[in-house]
Motif scaffolding. Structure first.
Motif, PDB file in Angstrom:
ATOM      1  N   VAL A   1       0.841  -1.199   0.000  1.00 51.42           N
ATOM      2  CA  VAL A   1       0.000   0.000   0.000  1.00 51.42           C
ATOM      3  C   VAL A   1       0.876   1.250   0.000  1.00 51.42           C
ATOM      4  O   VAL A   1       0.612   2.215  -0.727  1.00 51.42           O
ATOM      5  CB  VAL A   1      -0.964  -0.002   1.198  1.00 51.42           C
ATOM      6  N   ASP A   2       1.943   1.237   0.798  1.00 51.18           N
ATOM      7  CA  ASP A   2       2.867   2.374   0.829  1.00 51.18           C
ATOM      8  C   ASP A   2       3.539   2.577  -0.523  1.00 51.18           C
ATOM      9  O   ASP A   2       3.782   3.717  -0.948  1.00 51.18           O
ATOM     10  CB  ASP A   2       3.936   2.159   1.903  1.00 51.18           C
ATOM     11  N   LEU A   3       3.855   1.484  -1.212  1.00 52.93           N
ATOM     12  CA  LEU A   3       4.462   1.578  -2.543  1.00 52.93           C
ATOM     13  C   LEU A   3       3.492   2.209  -3.538  1.00 52.93           C
ATOM     14  O   LEU A   3       3.857   3.118  -4.304  1.00 52.93           O
ATOM     15  CB  LEU A   3       4.872   0.175  -3.019  1.00 52.93           C
ATOM     16  N   ILE A   4       2.250   1.743  -3.526  1.00 57.69           N
ATOM     17  CA  ILE A   4       1.255   2.237  -4.479  1.00 57.69           C
ATOM     18  C   ILE A   4       0.934   3.712  -4.232  1.00 57.69           C
ATOM     19  O   ILE A   4       0.752   4.491  -5.178  1.00 57.69           O
ATOM     20  CB  ILE A   4      -0.026   1.385  -4.408  1.00 57.69           C
ATOM     21  N   THR A   5       0.887   4.105  -2.974  1.00 53.21           N
ATOM     22  CA  THR A   5       0.548   5.489  -2.646  1.00 53.21           C
ATOM     23  C   THR A   5       1.748   6.426  -2.744  1.00 53.21           C
ATOM     24  O   THR A   5       1.592   7.648  -2.619  1.00 53.21           O
ATOM     25  CB  THR A   5      -0.028   5.588  -1.221  1.00 53.21           C
ATOM     26  N   GLY A   6       2.931   5.877  -2.964  1.00 55.14           N
ATOM     27  CA  GLY A   6       4.124   6.704  -3.082  1.00 55.14           C
ATOM     28  C   GLY A   6       4.798   7.026  -1.771  1.00 55.14           C
ATOM     29  O   GLY A   6       5.782   7.786  -1.742  1.00 55.14           O
ATOM     30  N   ARG A   7       4.314   6.464  -0.678  1.00 58.85           N
ATOM     31  CA  ARG A   7       4.962   6.712   0.611  1.00 58.85           C
ATOM     32  C   ARG A   7       6.317   6.016   0.710  1.00 58.85           C
ATOM     33  O   ARG A   7       7.163   6.404   1.517  1.00 58.85           O
ATOM     34  CB  ARG A   7       4.051   6.268   1.762  1.00 58.85           C
ATOM     35  N   LYS A   8       6.501   4.966  -0.099  1.00 59.64           N
ATOM     36  CA  LYS A   8       7.801   4.308  -0.187  1.00 59.64           C
ATOM     37  C   LYS A   8       8.194   4.220  -1.664  1.00 59.64           C
ATOM     38  O   LYS A   8       7.391   3.826  -2.520  1.00 59.64           O
ATOM     39  CB  LYS A   8       7.745   2.891   0.396  1.00 59.64           C
TER      40      LYS A   8
ATOM     41  N   ALA B   1      13.205   1.899  -1.472  1.00 57.96           N
ATOM     42  CA  ALA B   1      12.932   1.877  -0.029  1.00 57.96           C
ATOM     43  C   ALA B   1      12.016   0.721   0.331  1.00 57.96           C
ATOM     44  O   ALA B   1      12.163   0.099   1.396  1.00 57.96           O
ATOM     45  CB  ALA B   1      12.312   3.214   0.403  1.00 57.96           C
ATOM     46  N   PHE B   2      11.070   0.438  -0.541  1.00 53.12           N
ATOM     47  CA  PHE B   2      10.155  -0.690  -0.361  1.00 53.12           C
ATOM     48  C   PHE B   2      10.938  -2.000  -0.277  1.00 53.12           C
ATOM     49  O   PHE B   2      10.751  -2.805   0.642  1.00 53.12           O
ATOM     50  CB  PHE B   2       9.173  -0.711  -1.529  1.00 53.12           C
ATOM     51  N   ALA B   3      11.862  -2.203  -1.221  1.00 55.55           N
ATOM     52  CA  ALA B   3      12.653  -3.431  -1.250  1.00 55.55           C
ATOM     53  C   ALA B   3      13.560  -3.529  -0.028  1.00 55.55           C
ATOM     54  O   ALA B   3      13.695  -4.606   0.578  1.00 55.55           O
ATOM     55  CB  ALA B   3      13.475  -3.484  -2.531  1.00 55.55           C
ATOM     56  N   ALA B   4      14.182  -2.417   0.349  1.00 57.61           N
ATOM     57  CA  ALA B   4      15.071  -2.428   1.522  1.00 57.61           C
ATOM     58  C   ALA B   4      14.287  -2.743   2.796  1.00 57.61           C
ATOM     59  O   ALA B   4      14.762  -3.499   3.661  1.00 57.61           O
ATOM     60  CB  ALA B   4      15.768  -1.073   1.654  1.00 57.61           C
ATOM     61  N   TYR B   5      13.088  -2.191   2.894  1.00 56.39           N
ATOM     62  CA  TYR B   5      12.238  -2.465   4.055  1.00 56.39           C
ATOM     63  C   TYR B   5      11.887  -3.950   4.125  1.00 56.39           C
ATOM     64  O   TYR B   5      11.917  -4.559   5.204  1.00 56.39           O
ATOM     65  CB  TYR B   5      10.969  -1.621   3.962  1.00 56.39           C
ATOM     66  N   LEU B   6      11.559  -4.550   2.985  1.00 57.04           N
ATOM     67  CA  LEU B   6      11.208  -5.971   2.977  1.00 57.04           C
ATOM     68  C   LEU B   6      12.386  -6.838   3.395  1.00 57.04           C
ATOM     69  O   LEU B   6      12.210  -7.815   4.135  1.00 57.04           O
ATOM     70  CB  LEU B   6      10.715  -6.387   1.587  1.00 57.04           C
ATOM     71  N   ASP B   7      13.584  -6.502   2.936  1.00 58.13           N
ATOM     72  CA  ASP B   7      14.754  -7.270   3.374  1.00 58.13           C
ATOM     73  C   ASP B   7      14.955  -7.154   4.886  1.00 58.13           C
ATOM     74  O   ASP B   7      15.276  -8.133   5.564  1.00 58.13           O
ATOM     75  CB  ASP B   7      16.008  -6.766   2.642  1.00 58.13           C
ATOM     76  N   GLN B   8      14.731  -5.964   5.405  1.00 61.13           N
ATOM     77  CA  GLN B   8      14.866  -5.757   6.851  1.00 61.13           C
ATOM     78  C   GLN B   8      13.849  -6.578   7.629  1.00 61.13           C
ATOM     79  O   GLN B   8      14.189  -7.251   8.601  1.00 61.13           O
ATOM     80  CB  GLN B   8      14.684  -4.261   7.162  1.00 61.13           C
ATOM     81  N   ARG B   9      12.596  -6.523   7.216  1.00 59.81           N
ATOM     82  CA  ARG B   9      11.548  -7.246   7.916  1.00 59.81           C
ATOM     83  C   ARG B   9      11.693  -8.756   7.731  1.00 59.81           C
ATOM     84  O   ARG B   9      11.368  -9.539   8.638  1.00 59.81           O
ATOM     85  CB  ARG B   9      10.157  -6.795   7.437  1.00 59.81           C
ATOM     86  N   TYR B  10      12.161  -9.186   6.553  1.00 59.78           N
ATOM     87  CA  TYR B  10      12.370 -10.616   6.327  1.00 59.78           C
ATOM     88  C   TYR B  10      13.440 -11.138   7.278  1.00 59.78           C
ATOM     89  O   TYR B  10      13.298 -12.212   7.874  1.00 59.78           O
ATOM     90  CB  TYR B  10      12.785 -10.846   4.870  1.00 59.78           C
ATOM     91  N   ALA B  11      14.510 -10.374   7.423  1.00 60.20           N
ATOM     92  CA  ALA B  11      15.602 -10.795   8.337  1.00 60.20           C
ATOM     93  C   ALA B  11      15.079 -10.895   9.766  1.00 60.20           C
ATOM     94  O   ALA B  11      15.410 -11.845  10.491  1.00 60.20           O
ATOM     95  CB  ALA B  11      16.751  -9.795   8.253  1.00 60.20           C
ATOM     96  N   ALA B  12      14.230  -9.945  10.159  1.00 59.13           N
ATOM     97  CA  ALA B  12      13.687  -9.970  11.518  1.00 59.13           C
ATOM     98  C   ALA B  12      12.759 -11.165  11.715  1.00 59.13           C
ATOM     99  O   ALA B  12      12.733 -11.776  12.789  1.00 59.13           O
ATOM    100  CB  ALA B  12      12.936  -8.667  11.799  1.00 59.13           C
ATOM    101  N   ALA B  13      12.008 -11.521  10.671  1.00 58.15           N
ATOM    102  CA  ALA B  13      11.037 -12.619  10.777  1.00 58.15           C
ATOM    103  C   ALA B  13      11.714 -13.983  10.790  1.00 58.15           C
ATOM    104  O   ALA B  13      11.095 -14.971  11.221  1.00 58.15           O
ATOM    105  CB  ALA B  13      10.039 -12.533   9.623  1.00 58.15           C
ATOM    106  N   THR B  14      12.942 -14.051  10.315  1.00 58.63           N
ATOM    107  CA  THR B  14      13.614 -15.360  10.228  1.00 58.63           C
ATOM    108  C   THR B  14      14.721 -15.520  11.264  1.00 58.63           C
ATOM    109  O   THR B  14      15.476 -16.496  11.210  1.00 58.63           O
ATOM    110  CB  THR B  14      14.210 -15.532   8.810  1.00 58.63           C
ATOM    111  N   ARG B  15      14.828 -14.588  12.191  1.00 58.66           N
ATOM    112  CA  ARG B  15      15.859 -14.722  13.255  1.00 58.66           C
ATOM    113  C   ARG B  15      15.528 -15.883  14.186  1.00 58.66           C
ATOM    114  O   ARG B  15      14.374 -16.112  14.489  1.00 58.66           O
ATOM    115  CB  ARG B  15      15.940 -13.448  14.071  1.00 58.66           C
TER     116      ARG B  15
END
Length: 435
Positions: A410-417, A421-435
């Motif tokens: 939603v942030d990507l579509i609305t331009g907030r990311k 930045a969208f891709a970097a955020y996903l890598d960050q959250r993925y790393a947190a989810a797999t710790r």
């Protein structure tokens, strides 16, 4: 529909307890408990379901009754909740995990020993018994196939804009969008506000499936192994495509604040010409026909293929600590293999059935027939790909991650990311989810 429909991830203990209490409040009363046939004392098993415009309370009650009639000794108590990974996690954490559940990815639960595995003999009637397998074991009955998404479109709008055929390349798709906008018609209905952010993900998911997963179908497993990242150029390029559709005014951005039901209604109300949605929408169209002719096509790729993202699975799972695992599995199989249950899932939810020897009922609607034809042709021509965000089994997205991904889209579509930045955020959250 079985695709996990996540609410935003909630992690505090207080929220988990609140969710469990909400589930208790949704439990059907004793007057609605379905009892098995036969004598003797019955084992009471809980069955977690969800409800939506296609799958109503009456739908579930009738299906439960048919399965229960085939399994003496079982009493089923229906629980109504949300078919999301985060929600089921909360139920396990609060000690209220159901005995049987449906339409949730087994990933994360199976690895912790929380689900009972299905044997080869138990899966003998399934066309793809290994769909969604985790380390060689199957935990969800793979009784249905779903294209997620296809593009349903208003043929009258296409005609008004001078578009004579469904686009077969992404360039032709963009040209169609431009013609629709020039004719005063918004091209795409995409959205889902509040708890329904999952509904906003399908347009982006179609791009990822057509651009990336046709070339690298095991991308999920590679991401789990750490050999690819969201920040890699191919994923960022897919995100850029989604962002560009919004920047060009091709998306009805008002849809991002609408509920799933309201987004569906917006397409019926001609708010936009095209609606990327799972194949279950065909059943809704057959049941409540709009005032215009509807067509359907697979998302066009740069290479000129109409790609159909597909996921097989969605079946019932059994808690490894169910009150009676054997009876729970027997009941789940009876539910999944009952011909009337299967017919009703086709008619109510547009499912493509993965049971050997099954044929759809004669009274299926025209949109279901079109949807099935699109899927079958894609299968024959090799134009299917894994359905982004809906893959189960080895390499599937980690528990809870999809909820955060939905919100980020939603942030990507609305331009907030930005795409980067969208891709970097996903890598960050993925790393947190797999710790």
């Amino acid at each position: 529909m079985y695709v996990p429909r996540g609410t935003r991830l909630r992690t505090t203990a207080a929220v988990a307890v609140a969710a469990a209490l909400a589930l208790s409040a949704c439990t059907v009363g004793d007057g609605n408990v379905t009892k098995a046939s036969g004598g003797g004392s019955a084992v009471t098993l809980t069955f977690l379901t969800f409800e939506n415009p296609n799958l109503t309370s009456e739908y579930w009650d009738a299906a439960i009754a048919r399965a229960s009639a085939k399994v003496p000794g079982v009493t089923i108590k229906k629980l109504v909740g949300t078919n999301s990974t985060a929600y089921l996690q909360q139920l396990y954490a609060s000690g209220q995990a159901p005995d049987i559940m449906t339409s949730i990815s087994p990933d994360g639960f199976a690895q912790k020993g929380e689900l009972a595995a299905w044997s080869a003999d138990e899966m003998k009637n399934f066309i793809d018994p290994h769909a969604g397998a985790i380390k060689g074991q199957t935990y969800a009955l793979s009784f249905n196939v779903q294209p997620i998404p296809l593009v349903y479109y208003n043929k009258d709008d296409f005609a008004k804009a001078g578009i004579t055929a469904a686009p077969k390349t992404y360039a032709a798709f963009l040209d169609a969008c431009a013609k629709l906008k020039a004719a005063g018609i918004t091209p795409l209905e995409i959205g889902g506000g509040g708890k329904d952010t999952w509904a906003a993900a399908f347009g982006f998911g179609a791009i990822v499936s057509s651009d990336m997963l046709t070339k690298t179908p095991d991308w999920f497993s590679k991401r789990a192994a750490g050999t690819v990242k969201f920040a890699d150029p191919d994923f960022v390029a897919a995100a850029q495509k989604a962002a560009d559709l919004s920047k060009k005014g091709y998306i009805d951005t008002a849809g991002l604040s609408r509920s799933y039901s309201d987004v569906e209604q917006a397409f019926r109300d001609k708010k936009a010409a095209m609606y990327p949605m799972g194949s279950w929408f065909s059943a809704s169209l057959d049941k409540n026909k709009p005032s215009f002719d509807v067509g359907v096509f697979g998302w066009p790729s740069d290479a000129g293929q109409n790609v159909v993202p597909v996921v097989t699975g969605g079946g019932l799972m059994v808690n490894s600590k169910a009150k009676d695992v054997g009876l729970a599995k027997k009941w789940a199989l009876a539910f999944a293999e009952d011909k009337t249950n299967l017919d009703n899932s086709v008619l109510a939810d547009g499912l493509i059935i993965g049971i050997k020897g099954y044929t759809p009922p004669a009274n299926v609607g025209a949109m279901y027939t079109q949807t099935l034809d699109i899927y079958q042709k894609a299968q024959q021509s090799g134009q299917t790909a894994p359905a982004w965000m809906n893959t189960a089994g080895d390499g599937s997205l980690p528990p809870g991650f999809s909820d955060q991904l939905n919100a980020a889209i939603v942030d990507l579509i609305t331009g907030r990311k930005s795409p980067q930045a969208f891709a970097a955020y996903l890598d960050q959250r993925y790393a947190a989810a797999t710790r």
